[in-house]
Design a protein around this motif. Structure first.
Motif, mmCIF file in Angstrom:
data_model
loop_
_atom_site.group_PDB
_atom_site.id
_atom_site.type_symbol
_atom_site.label_atom_id
_atom_site.label_comp_id
_atom_site.label_asym_id
_atom_site.label_seq_id
_atom_site.Cartn_x
_atom_site.Cartn_y
_atom_site.Cartn_z
ATOM 1 N N ARG A 1 1.010 -1.134 0.084
ATOM 2 C CA ARG A 1 0.022 -0.103 -0.091
ATOM 3 C C ARG A 1 0.826 1.239 0.063
ATOM 4 N NH1 ARG A 1 -4.953 -0.446 1.820
ATOM 5 N NH2 ARG A 1 -4.884 -2.280 0.177
ATOM 6 N N HIS A 2 1.980 1.030 0.653
ATOM 7 C CA HIS A 2 2.805 2.426 0.770
ATOM 8 C C HIS A 2 4.271 2.128 0.360
ATOM 9 C CE1 HIS A 2 -0.542 4.032 3.244
ATOM 10 N NE2 HIS A 2 -0.387 2.972 3.927
ATOM 11 N N ASN A 3 5.043 3.018 -0.362
ATOM 12 C CA ASN A 3 6.253 2.854 -0.677
ATOM 13 C C ASN A 3 7.002 4.370 -0.532
ATOM 14 O OD1 ASN A 3 7.145 0.243 -2.026
ATOM 15 N ND2 ASN A 3 5.360 0.619 -2.448
ATOM 16 N N ALA A 4 8.115 4.467 0.212
ATOM 17 C CA ALA A 4 8.476 5.710 0.284
ATOM 18 C C ALA A 4 10.350 5.743 0.435
ATOM 19 C CB ALA A 4 8.172 6.266 1.569
ATOM 20 N N ASN A 5 10.691 6.765 0.018
ATOM 21 C CA ASN A 5 12.098 7.021 -0.003
ATOM 22 C C ASN A 5 12.654 8.351 0.590
ATOM 23 O OD1 ASN A 5 12.696 8.768 -2.443
ATOM 24 N ND2 ASN A 5 11.571 7.089 -3.110
ATOM 25 N N LEU A 6 13.933 8.340 1.156
ATOM 26 C CA LEU A 6 14.631 9.608 1.406
ATOM 27 C C LEU A 6 15.911 9.388 1.044
ATOM 28 C CD1 LEU A 6 14.744 12.322 3.169
ATOM 29 C CD2 LEU A 6 15.095 10.700 5.289
ATOM 30 N N LYS A 7 16.442 10.349 0.155
ATOM 31 C CA LYS A 7 17.721 10.573 -0.233
ATOM 32 C C LYS A 7 18.488 11.662 0.214
ATOM 33 C CE LYS A 7 15.957 7.793 -4.108
ATOM 34 N NZ LYS A 7 15.826 7.720 -5.538
ATOM 35 N N ILE A 8 19.841 11.514 0.850
ATOM 36 C CA ILE A 8 20.485 12.904 1.003
ATOM 37 C C ILE A 8 21.749 12.723 0.439
ATOM 38 C CG2 ILE A 8 21.666 14.136 2.819
ATOM 39 C CD1 ILE A 8 19.242 12.994 4.821
ATOM 40 N N PHE A 9 22.352 13.532 -0.722
ATOM 41 C CA PHE A 9 23.473 13.540 -1.225
ATOM 42 C C PHE A 9 24.150 14.802 -0.880
ATOM 43 C CE2 PHE A 9 21.002 10.772 -3.763
ATOM 44 C CZ PHE A 9 21.743 9.693 -4.167
ATOM 45 N N TYR A 10 25.392 14.771 -0.323
ATOM 46 C CA TYR A 10 26.393 15.770 -0.017
ATOM 47 C C TYR A 10 27.687 15.572 -0.560
ATOM 48 C CZ TYR A 10 28.721 18.914 3.514
ATOM 49 O OH TYR A 10 29.312 20.030 3.890
ATOM 50 N N ASP A 11 27.940 16.681 -1.229
ATOM 51 C CA ASP A 11 29.318 16.841 -2.013
ATOM 52 C C ASP A 11 30.249 17.846 -1.100
ATOM 53 O OD1 ASP A 11 28.857 15.257 -4.190
ATOM 54 O OD2 ASP A 11 27.748 17.058 -4.824
ATOM 55 N N ILE A 12 31.385 17.414 -1.025
ATOM 56 C CA ILE A 12 32.320 18.312 -0.107
ATOM 57 C C ILE A 12 33.577 18.624 -1.233
ATOM 58 C CG2 ILE A 12 33.765 18.472 1.921
ATOM 59 C CD1 ILE A 12 32.322 16.101 3.084
ATOM 60 N N PRO A 13 33.436 19.776 -2.159
ATOM 61 C CA PRO A 13 34.352 19.839 -3.071
ATOM 62 C C PRO A 13 35.786 20.076 -2.384
ATOM 63 C CG PRO A 13 32.466 21.266 -3.233
ATOM 64 C CD PRO A 13 32.257 20.490 -1.984
ATOM 65 N N SER A 14 36.124 20.676 -1.144
ATOM 66 C CA SER A 14 37.319 20.998 -0.851
ATOM 67 C C SER A 14 38.038 19.745 -0.365
ATOM 68 C CB SER A 14 37.404 21.921 0.493
ATOM 69 O OG SER A 14 36.261 21.346 1.526
ATOM 70 N N ALA A 15 37.299 18.599 -0.022
ATOM 71 C CA ALA A 15 37.861 17.267 0.179
ATOM 72 C C ALA A 15 37.665 16.363 -1.001
ATOM 73 C CB ALA A 15 37.083 16.785 1.537
ATOM 74 N N HIS A 16 37.096 16.960 -2.038
ATOM 75 C CA HIS A 16 36.993 15.978 -3.154
ATOM 76 C C HIS A 16 36.298 14.705 -2.978
ATOM 77 C CE1 HIS A 16 39.941 18.673 -4.499
ATOM 78 N NE2 HIS A 16 41.106 17.914 -3.823
ATOM 79 N N THR A 17 35.011 14.999 -2.203
ATOM 80 C CA THR A 17 34.406 13.784 -1.580
ATOM 81 C C THR A 17 32.852 13.790 -1.722
ATOM 82 O OG1 THR A 17 36.042 13.462 0.105
ATOM 83 C CG2 THR A 17 33.795 12.669 0.557
ATOM 84 N N ASN A 18 32.005 12.932 -1.831
ATOM 85 C CA ASN A 18 30.456 13.110 -1.659
ATOM 86 C C ASN A 18 30.205 11.933 -1.147
ATOM 87 O OD1 ASN A 18 29.516 10.655 -3.472
ATOM 88 N ND2 ASN A 18 31.126 11.742 -4.879
ATOM 89 N N ILE A 19 29.169 12.156 -0.018
ATOM 90 C CA ILE A 19 28.665 11.053 0.716
ATOM 91 C C ILE A 19 27.297 10.956 0.565
ATOM 92 C CG2 ILE A 19 28.064 10.623 3.212
ATOM 93 C CD1 ILE A 19 30.673 12.158 3.860
#
Length: 705
Positions: free
Chosen positions: A607-625
């Protein structure tokens, strides 16, 4: 289990030290392509259109999101999208469900041409790697007006990358994870004046896993597969371009079955090969044409035998071939009255031939289908802020009645930020080879399943052999052709896009008729039944989807999605209304009358489907989480009380659950990137969900050149 979780946590702690300990490196040469602000899609209209301007419900998954999520197979990335659920059938193959519509009715394309090989019903999405994918486009709702059969519920188009740079470029990657899972990629691309080429190779393997140690054998057996793809482009001039692609897939997997205290062993093998050639011709500024030729072949074999006595338990073969030439063109009419916002629009039309054949165990002979089709679509703006797409397709098929598939869609731009869109379309699915030509008798139990086109002749043979005690249908019931399954789909949506916000709500309803299911046509003297296929089911799915994306800044992006779904069999609802359906209460052992509130709906629908997505880029550290949370509410696997529907008294429900996926990537020394991640981080398992084997940690190293 403790050590696996400790491994993941320790890896992330180490990764954090690496991330923030190297922030003084030289500027990053980004290994992930930057997403365009106006993403272009091809599948919905067969012409290039900006995603935000489409009047149809479309989901686009970019390469950047695929790479950041750490997905390596198509099923992994699709299951994270709103309104899309991956469901495993009895074979373990994972298909996709869209708006509550089963995977049998979803057409799978690669670069606009169809893939075959539904040996067990589902199209196995896990056989498709995402290593060389530019983007994935999902059109929701009936799309037969452009794509014909199997597009009754929607279309998924996998679009591969096209070489753009003169320098030799590419990626080499290696990933290792839980269950000895290994994934290796080589991707090479280059443009040499008028000639472009791309070569991609993938190896994927695993030792499998076991979710139920009390049962002999593993839930998923060890396997190893390879994918090789070569793509070539040649620009004869600025008006004529040749595209050619060939793809090969090969998998070998261990197979075993414990039966009557005997361990049968063997292996299963899959091979797929396709070749695709297209000549794109720009005649002038208004008219373009494409001449396309496509061939694909899918082979699956499985053999199980007693290793001691060499007695064969099963030996099955599946060999399907499809050949399709197609010619299509687009003509853009001149603007007639630009002061009122009217333009002449674009007319897209095409025709083609499709030849499909299957040689399979339990078929008397190789069977063949052939069909001819023609389609047309007019995309225009009759008024300022109004876009209309009207299209239709006609299919003439050798084995079922002709089909006419219309579709109408409209988008009205209320303000610069708000737009209203809606569509109505017809979809169909032709009876497949199995439903028409199957001839199978279970040697252990004794029942028989016959395809509709051979049922009458085979039934007479069984009668002549003295195996039939009585026939329960009239001969005339088996003479009329089996009808194509069909649906009418409605979508009504509202979009809001302003500043940091991008939101969309879409209400949908899909009404199906002539669905094909099995029925008993005769009883055998051994007490078992003879089954065949018939049109009778009428079902509907309805609900809404809500998607919201909020970009807090250039570095932090949050998105949420939710789907509410109701999926019912109309016949069952009528029977309940008439007071004809009963069930046994497992707690009181009493027989009770079922009412509408007790009817849960169709099998395998949440009956229910849901999602939560968080994308975080850290340019100074050349990183994404990134962190992705996926929720699916409870659903039922099958009817346990024998009344033919899923109700609150059934005991096959799978409780609602949340899966948590996380990954982090860091680029260092300009060309190297390291990714660490875990799918199903909270280690949720259920023996009824074979594609959810607990926590799956991985480490991936990529070199970009």
């Amino acid at each position: 289990m403790f050590f696996r979780i400790l491994f993941i946590v320790s890896s992330f702690c180490f990764f954090g030290q690496v991330v923030f300990g190297q922030s003084g490196q030289s500027p990053l040469l980004d290994s992930i392509p930057i997403e365009s602000l106006e993403e272009v899609v091809l599948t919905a209209t067969r012409t290039e259109r900006q995603l935000s301007s489409l009047p149809l419900p479309v989901t686009l998954v970019s390469k950047k999101r695929i790479v950041q999520s750490g997905a390596i197979r198509l099923d992994e990335i699709l299951t994270e999208q709103t309104g899309i659920v991956t469901v495993a059938d009895e074979s373990g193959f994972e298909g996709v469900q869209i708006q509550g519509i089963a995977s049998d009715y979803i057409l799978i394309l690669i670069d606009g041409v169809p893939l075959v090989g539904r040996s067990a019903g589902n199209f196995d999405l896990s056989r498709l790697t995402v290593g060389n994918i530019k983007q994935i486009e999902v059109v929701k709702g009936p799309s037969s007006s452009l794509y014909g059969t199997e597009a009754l519920g929607g279309v998924i188009n996998i679009i591969t990358e096209k070489p753009e740079t003169d320098d030799l470029s590419g990626n080499v990657s290696y990933r290792i994870g839980t269950f000895s899972q290994q994934d290796m990629n080589l991707d090479v691309q280059q443009r040499l004046d008028k000639f472009r080429y791309a070569f991609f190779a993938n190896r994927f393997s695993s030792k499998g896993y076991d979710l139920n140690p009390n049962v002999e054998g593993q839930t998923v057996n060890p396997f190893e597969n390879y994918t090789v793809n070569g793509r070539f482009y040649y620009d004869f001039n600025d008006k004529l371009t040749l595209f050619a692609s060939t793809r090969f897939y090969d998998q070998v997997q261990d197979a075993s079955l414990f039966l009557d205290e005997v361990q049968f062993e063997g292996d299963s093998e899959e091979k797929e090969w396709n070749a695709h050639t297209r000549l794109d011709h720009k005649w002038n500024e208004k008219f373009t044409a494409s001449y396309e030729l496509y061939y694909t072949n899918y082979i699956a074999n499985e053999r199980l035998a007693d290793p001691i006595s060499d007695n064969i338990l099963s030996d099955s073969d599946f060999d399907q071939t499809l050949f399709r030439p197609e010619l299509r063109g687009s003509y853009t009419f001149g603007s007639n009255s630009s002061s009122r916002g009217f333009d002449g629009g674009t007319l897209t039309a095409g025709f083609g031939f499709q030849f499909d054949q299957l040689d399979r165990t339990f078929f008397d002979e190789t069977v063949r289908f052939d069909s001819q089709y023609v389609y047309a679509q007019y995309d225009f703006n009759p008024l300022e802020g109004v876009n209309v797409i009207a299209g239709a397709r006609f299919d003439n098929h050798s084995e079922y009645n002709n089909q006419f598939s219309p579709k109408l869609a409209m988008r009205y731009k209320l303000t610069d930020a708000i737009a209203l869109k809606g569509s109505i379309g017809y979809g169909f699915k032709a009876p497949d080879f199995r439903q028409l030509y199957f001839d199978f008798t279970n040697s252990a139990v004794g029942y028989t399943v016959l395809g509709y086109n051979v049922a009458l002749d085979k039934l007479r043979e069984l009668q002549d052999q003295g195996q039939i005690s009585n026939v329960v249908v009239s001969e005339s019931d088996l003479n009329d052709p089996l009808q194509a399954e069909s649906s009418i789909g409605y979508n009504l949506g509202l979009t809001y896009k302003k500043g940091k916000w991008n939101s969309e709500i879409n209400l949908f309803r899909n009404d199906f008729k002539n669905l094909i299911d099995t029925r008993i046509i005769a009883r055998k003297v051994n007490g078992q039944n003879v089954f065949s296929y018939v049109n009778f089911d009428e079902i509907f799915t309805t609900g809404f989807e809500l998607n919201t994306v909020y970009s807090i800044n250039n570095a932090l992006n949050i998105s949420t999605g939710y789907q509410l779904l109701f999926a019912y069999d109309k016949t069952k609802r009528d029977q309940i209304e008439k007071g004809e359906v009963f069930a046994r209460d497992p707690e009181t052992n009493q027989t009770v009358l079922i009412d509408q509130s007790d009817y849960f709906g169709l099998v395998n629908r949440s009956r229910h489907n849901a999602n939560l997505k968080i994308f975080y880029d850290i340019p100074s550290a050349h990183t994404n989480i990134n962190l992705r949370l996926l929720y699916r509410s409870k659903y039922a696997l099958f009817d346990t009380n024998g009344n033919g529907l899923i109700d609150t008294y059934d005991t096959s429900f799978v409780d609602g659950f949340v899966t948590t996926n996380i990954s982090a990537s860091k680029t260092f020394y300009q060309n190297f990137s390291l990714q660490i991640g875990a799918n199903n981080l909270l280690d949720y398992t259920d023996g009824n969900i074979p594609n959810l084997p607990g926590i799956q940690g991985y480490i991936k190293l990529n070199y970009k050149f």
